[in-house]
Design a protein around this motif. Structure first.
Motif, PDB file in Angstrom:
ATOM      1  N   GLU A   1      -7.774  10.899  -1.637  1.00 48.46           N
ATOM      2  CA  GLU A   1      -7.511   9.560  -1.111  1.00 48.46           C
ATOM      3  C   GLU A   1      -7.371   8.536  -2.234  1.00 48.46           C
ATOM      4  N   ILE A   2      -8.276   8.576  -3.173  1.00 51.87           N
ATOM      5  CA  ILE A   2      -8.242   7.631  -4.282  1.00 51.87           C
ATOM      6  C   ILE A   2      -7.020   7.884  -5.162  1.00 51.87           C
TER       7      ILE A   2
ATOM      8  N   ALA B   1     -10.210   7.848   5.920  1.00 52.17           N
ATOM      9  CA  ALA B   1     -10.903   9.022   6.452  1.00 52.17           C
ATOM     10  C   ALA B   1     -12.064   9.478   5.572  1.00 52.17           C
ATOM     11  N   SER B   2     -11.857   9.509   4.270  1.00 53.68           N
ATOM     12  CA  SER B   2     -12.877  10.080   3.387  1.00 53.68           C
ATOM     13  C   SER B   2     -13.949   9.095   2.960  1.00 53.68           C
ATOM     14  N   LEU B   3     -13.533   7.937   2.517  1.00 57.07           N
ATOM     15  CA  LEU B   3     -14.486   6.975   1.947  1.00 57.07           C
ATOM     16  C   LEU B   3     -14.894   5.866   2.903  1.00 57.07           C
ATOM     17  N   ASN B   4     -14.255   5.806   4.049  1.00 60.33           N
ATOM     18  CA  ASN B   4     -14.554   4.787   5.052  1.00 60.33           C
ATOM     19  C   ASN B   4     -14.319   3.368   4.519  1.00 60.33           C
ATOM     20  N   ILE B   5     -13.280   3.233   3.679  1.00 60.66           N
ATOM     21  CA  ILE B   5     -12.881   1.931   3.127  1.00 60.66           C
ATOM     22  C   ILE B   5     -11.839   1.327   4.076  1.00 60.66           C
ATOM     23  N   PRO B   6     -11.875   0.016   4.306  1.00 60.01           N
ATOM     24  CA  PRO B   6     -10.821  -0.589   5.131  1.00 60.01           C
ATOM     25  C   PRO B   6      -9.439  -0.300   4.527  1.00 60.01           C
ATOM     26  N   VAL B   7      -8.528   0.132   5.367  1.00 59.77           N
ATOM     27  CA  VAL B   7      -7.199   0.555   4.908  1.00 59.77           C
ATOM     28  C   VAL B   7      -6.426  -0.596   4.274  1.00 59.77           C
ATOM     29  N   TRP B   8      -6.679  -1.820   4.720  1.00 62.01           N
ATOM     30  CA  TRP B   8      -5.923  -2.952   4.190  1.00 62.01           C
ATOM     31  C   TRP B   8      -6.150  -3.137   2.693  1.00 62.01           C
ATOM     32  N   ILE B   9      -7.260  -2.642   2.168  1.00 57.11           N
ATOM     33  CA  ILE B   9      -7.507  -2.756   0.727  1.00 57.11           C
ATOM     34  C   ILE B   9      -6.469  -1.953  -0.048  1.00 57.11           C
ATOM     35  N   TYR B  10      -6.137  -0.768   0.447  1.00 54.26           N
ATOM     36  CA  TYR B  10      -5.098   0.026  -0.195  1.00 54.26           C
ATOM     37  C   TYR B  10      -3.746  -0.655  -0.045  1.00 54.26           C
ATOM     38  N   TYR B  11      -3.496  -1.234   1.126  1.00 54.04           N
ATOM     39  CA  TYR B  11      -2.219  -1.914   1.380  1.00 54.04           C
ATOM     40  C   TYR B  11      -2.037  -3.126   0.476  1.00 54.04           C
ATOM     41  N   ALA B  12      -3.121  -3.773   0.106  1.00 48.78           N
ATOM     42  CA  ALA B  12      -3.049  -5.011  -0.666  1.00 48.78           C
ATOM     43  C   ALA B  12      -2.435  -4.814  -2.047  1.00 48.78           C
ATOM     44  N   GLY B  13      -2.368  -3.583  -2.500  1.00 48.29           N
ATOM     45  CA  GLY B  13      -1.777  -3.329  -3.815  1.00 48.29           C
ATOM     46  C   GLY B  13      -0.334  -3.762  -3.917  1.00 48.29           C
ATOM     47  N   LEU B  14       0.440  -3.593  -2.860  1.00 48.83           N
ATOM     48  CA  LEU B  14       1.860  -3.968  -2.938  1.00 48.83           C
ATOM     49  C   LEU B  14       2.047  -5.464  -3.151  1.00 48.83           C
ATOM     50  N   PRO B  15       1.499  -6.337  -2.292  1.00 42.18           N
ATOM     51  CA  PRO B  15       1.723  -7.761  -2.564  1.00 42.18           C
ATOM     52  C   PRO B  15       1.081  -8.263  -3.850  1.00 42.18           C
ATOM     53  N   VAL B  16      -0.071  -7.716  -4.197  1.00 50.92           N
ATOM     54  CA  VAL B  16      -0.747  -8.181  -5.417  1.00 50.92           C
ATOM     55  C   VAL B  16       0.031  -7.750  -6.662  1.00 50.92           C
ATOM     56  N   PHE B  17       0.397  -6.495  -6.726  1.00 42.82           N
ATOM     57  CA  PHE B  17       1.077  -5.993  -7.916  1.00 42.82           C
ATOM     58  C   PHE B  17       2.573  -6.306  -7.933  1.00 42.82           C
TER      59      PHE B  17
END
Length: 160
Positions: free
Chosen positions: A45-46, A121-137
């Protein structure tokens, strides 16, 4: 291309750090599989999400270096004024594409925060944190598009 103090470039360092973390995670996962016969599910996942972030930052670096795909054979045959116009057109189209991608990703982030509240699924992190990479980067992408256009336009000015 200007270099900052000691050649520090945030985009290059972010890519290097993300790649180092990916390598370290993959190595730890391989060791855990062969030594403990246990696979760490969270590593995938990471690694996948870091790879997406590295790709986004790399797009900006590629634009800045003029290493993105292009039709240089046709471009070099254009008259100088048409070359300038085509640089402006493709820069605006590229920026427009990433603006649209950012718009939809920001909508997806909003939906994830307010409606779905999905967790990984694995780390139980909110999915939006992964999504935030596109607008930030995407800041690096827009900077790369801008620098590419400025470099090409100043090169055309110097040739005239």
């Amino acid at each position: 291309m200007k270099k900052l103090l000691f050649g520090f470039r945030l985009d290059h360092w972010l890519v290097a750090i993300c790649m180092a973390v990916m390598v370290l995670i993959a190595f730890i996962n391989v060791l855990s599989r062969y030594i403990f016969h246990f696979s760490l599910a969270a590593t995938e996942e990471i690694t996948i999400n870091l790879f997406v972030w590295v790709t986004i930052i790399g797009i900006g670096i590629a634009f800045e270096r003029s290493e993105h795909l292009g039709m240089v054979t046709f471009f070099n045959r254009f008259p100088k004024k048409m070359q300038k116009a085509s640089v402006l057109i493709y820069s605006l189209l590229a920026a427009g594409l990433f603006l649209v991608l950012n718009w939809f990703m920001i909508q997806a982030i909003y939906d994830e925060i307010t409606l779905f509240q999905a967790r990984s699924a694995s780390l139980n992190i909110p999915v939006w944190i992964y999504y935030a990479g596109l607008p930030v980067f995407s800041v690096f992408i827009f900077r790369g598009i801008y620098r590419d256009a400025v470099n090409k336009l100043t090169d055309r000015e110097a040739e005239e």
